[in-house]
Scaffold this active site. Structure first.
Site, short mmCIF file in Angstrom:
data_model
loop_
_atom_site.label_atom_id
_atom_site.label_comp_id
_atom_site.label_asym_id
_atom_site.label_seq_id
_atom_site.Cartn_x
_atom_site.Cartn_y
_atom_site.Cartn_z
N GLY A 47 0.87 -1.18 0.00
CA GLY A 47 0.00 0.00 0.00
C GLY A 47 0.91 1.23 0.00
N ARG A 83 10.26 -1.04 -4.61
CA ARG A 83 9.07 -1.10 -5.47
C ARG A 83 9.03 0.19 -6.30
NH1 ARG A 83 3.56 -3.23 -3.09
NH2 ARG A 83 3.30 -3.79 -5.28
N ASP A 238 -1.53 4.70 -6.29
CA ASP A 238 -0.09 4.70 -6.04
C ASP A 238 0.59 5.93 -6.59
OD1 ASP A 238 -0.94 1.78 -5.83
OD2 ASP A 238 1.11 1.78 -5.07
#
Ligand code: MRU
Length: 342
Positions: A47, A83, A238
């Protein structure tokens, strides 16, 4: 939902291992920057806002080991590399690095720790504000549902709840606030293949909070919207690019298309730390490409409580696993941030 997803005990950073939910609630301790990087890379934490907070603590923990600028820069880069898609990660790392520059070397570890704590606290406050703005935005929809004698029907994709943040969540924040205010609502939870964040995380959260919900296959949303069973779609994200494109969990775009086709409002909730004004459009964002094994195999409990991994695709078939997609700005009816709705 008052629970915290990340909390401190003294100088220890604690969080849940989300790869084991909903079957096991295992607390993990992040004691060094490598723990933080590993937790993000393996999706024990995930998240966009939560990985930002964990990365911020990662920089702070790194500064307890090394003070030389070159070493800190390489720790920061290692955290950013975990990420690629959520901009909150780089934003949080850069913010802590910027803060420590203001202090003499000896005070930098403490300054970094305080900056990470501030990012954590701001996340909680942002989500509460997003919840208030979202609840206000939904007032007419709620009134219409009440008049029709039924709960407000909300559809969400992936997990943008408390587990994706420090508390409350972004997309789930208005839902929790309305639920706490006693408003009747029901949530359609997309399972969110291939990692099933909806089925395993959102459903778990909503159940704990006592919010009525039903898990649906990812592709059921179009039918539900066509049948008039969805009043609003809300997702987290995101990254929002300069032109307003929304990058979020793969499958979001198809929900937005279906919502537009059926006149269902499509809302996106995020803190302003998710807005990336340096990147022009969604097509300029690196979309994380994950291991095809996530599609080829599924994980679950076998009924006797044993966690198993089973193959669901015929051996020899190839798989492609983009983790996010791009929803063009024109399909987004409202962007809800801590500052309001736009
Ligand atoms: O791959 P994940 O589980 O980290 O993806 C999460 C999402 O796509 C969320 O919708 C997004 O990060 C917003 S969380 C408030």
């Amino acid at each position: 939902m008052d629970d915290l997803t990340l909390w401190l005990e003294g100088d220890r950073v604690l969080t849940l291992d989300q790869t084991l939910l909903p079957f096991q609630q295992t607390v993990i301790e992040l004691t060094c920057w490598q723990d933080c990087a590993r937790a993000i890379a393996t999706m024990q934490v995930r998240g966009a806002p939560l990985i930002g907070v964990v990365a911020a603590y990662g920089v702070a923990l790194g500064l307890r080991e090394r003070l030389e600028p070159v070493a800190i820069a390489s720790i920061a880069q290692a955290l950013i590399n975990t990420r690629p898609t959520a901009v909150n990660l780089r934003w949080a790392v850069d913010r802590v690095l910027g803060e420590v520059q203001k202090w003499p070397e000896a005070q930098r570890p403490e300054a970094a720790w305080q900056a990470a704590c501030q990012i954590r606290d701001e996340d909680i406050a942002c989500n509460a504000a997003i919840g208030r703005h979202g609840a206000q935005l939904w007032a007419p929809l709620l009134e219409r549902a009440n008049l029709a004698g039924r709960p407000l029907q909300v559809l969400t994709h992936c997990n943008a709840g408390a587990l994706a943040t420090v508390a409350l969540g972004t997309a789930l924040a208005p839902i929790y606030q309305l639920h706490q205010a006693g408003q009747p609502l029901h949530v359609w939870v997309d399972e969110t293949r291939p990692r099933n964040q909806g089925a395993s995380l959102t459903a778990w959260e909503l159940q704990r909070a006592g919010v009525a919900h039903t898990v649906v296959a990812d592709n059921a949303g179009g039918l539900l919207m066509m049948q008039g069973q969805v009043d609003v779609v809300i997702v987290g994200c995101d990254r929002v690019t300069a032109n307003g494109d929304v990058v979020n969990k793969v499958g979001t775009y198809l929900k937005a298309l279906a919502a537009r086709a059926h006149g269902v409002p499509f809302h996106v909730a995020c803190p302003t730390s998710t807005i990336d004004s340096h990147t022009a459009t969604g097509l300029d964002v690196e979309i994380e490409s994950r291991d095809p094994e996530e599609l080829l195999f599924m994980h679950g409990s076998d009924g006797s409580g044993i966690l198993r991994r089973v193959r669901v695709v015929s051996p020899g078939s190839m798989a492609l696993n983009p983790a996010f997609d791009i929803t063009p700005a024109g399909l987004v009816d409202a962007l809800i941030t801590e500052h309001g709705v736009r």
